[in-house]
Design an enzyme around this catalytic site. Sequence first.
Site, PDB file in Angstrom:
ATOM      1  N   CYS A  80     -21.850  10.956 -13.738  1.00  0.00           N
ATOM      2  CA  CYS A  80     -23.006  11.247 -12.879  1.00  0.00           C
ATOM      3  C   CYS A  80     -22.850  10.526 -11.551  1.00  0.00           C
ATOM      4  O   CYS A  80     -22.287   9.417 -11.485  1.00  0.00           O
ATOM      5  CB  CYS A  80     -24.288  10.793 -13.588  1.00  0.00           C
ATOM      6  SG  CYS A  80     -25.828  11.236 -12.717  1.00  0.00           S
ATOM      7  N   ASP A  81     -23.344  11.147 -10.495  1.00  0.00           N
ATOM      8  CA  ASP A  81     -23.422  10.479  -9.193  1.00  0.00           C
ATOM      9  C   ASP A  81     -24.771  10.799  -8.567  1.00  0.00           C
ATOM     10  O   ASP A  81     -25.265  11.925  -8.692  1.00  0.00           O
ATOM     11  CB  ASP A  81     -22.298  10.915  -8.265  1.00  0.00           C
ATOM     12  CG  ASP A  81     -22.165   9.958  -7.090  1.00  0.00           C
ATOM     13  OD1 ASP A  81     -21.471   8.925  -7.246  1.00  0.00           O
ATOM     14  OD2 ASP A  81     -22.762  10.205  -6.018  1.00  0.00           O
ATOM     15  N   THR A  82     -25.364   9.816  -7.917  1.00  0.00           N
ATOM     16  CA  THR A  82     -26.722   9.942  -7.383  1.00  0.00           C
ATOM     17  C   THR A  82     -26.774   9.469  -5.933  1.00  0.00           C
ATOM     18  O   THR A  82     -26.218   8.417  -5.600  1.00  0.00           O
ATOM     19  CB  THR A  82     -27.716   9.113  -8.225  1.00  0.00           C
ATOM     20  OG1 THR A  82     -27.653   9.543  -9.587  1.00  0.00           O
ATOM     21  CG2 THR A  82     -29.143   9.262  -7.712  1.00  0.00           C
ATOM     22  N   GLY A 117     -25.696  14.649  -9.431  1.00  0.00           N
ATOM     23  CA  GLY A 117     -24.751  15.594  -9.989  1.00  0.00           C
ATOM     24  C   GLY A 117     -24.352  15.094 -11.361  1.00  0.00           C
ATOM     25  O   GLY A 117     -23.965  13.931 -11.515  1.00  0.00           O
TER      26      GLY A 117
END
Length: 203
Positions: A80-82, A117
């Site tokens: 995950c990337d934020t 994502g």
Amino acid sequence: MSAVPLILASSSPQRQRLLREAGHDFQIVPPNEGAECGICSQCGPAELVTDLALRKAEDVSQQLASGDTKIPAGCLLIACDTVAECGGLILGKPASEDHAGEMLHRLSGTVHRVYSGLAVARCDASGELSEVDMQIAISELEMDTLADTQIDHYLASGLWEGKAGAIGYQDRVGWLHLIEGSESNVVGLPMELLARMIASKEK
């Protein structure tokens, strides 16, 4: 709780906590991340977080293929990337306290969005990924107009470190309000979306 073993491609304590609180058992294999941009606008936030989440998944896949980590049979890899987005500008993790202060002044008195994502993929015994599912979660927040003393106090706390947009919703500061979307997404891992993605792999 997932019926299949999970590998989390993240060193984030917030993501690990959210998974544990949901009752999941998982292994942690952090990606080899280079320097992350703190404020950038080369592409849109949705494109950025999906690209970075996929890169993390692929990086951990390569580590698993070349390392000694035992890969559970039938496991799922989660990456995950934020980032935060305000007025078209993407805010990642701040590089310094001054950088964090710049972000907080930019967010003060505004409505902004948090994008994550999320990649979920099957990972076989050799580390090879398959059935890669990539989705995006978006939450909208409003920040009160802050006095300089409020920003200085938050910066002095050190709570801004490692957080997209230099602010952690989980810190319960009282001046950041969720308007729409997932609270866990703002913390760093959209658990509702993750549950649906895992369930689709278990069918």
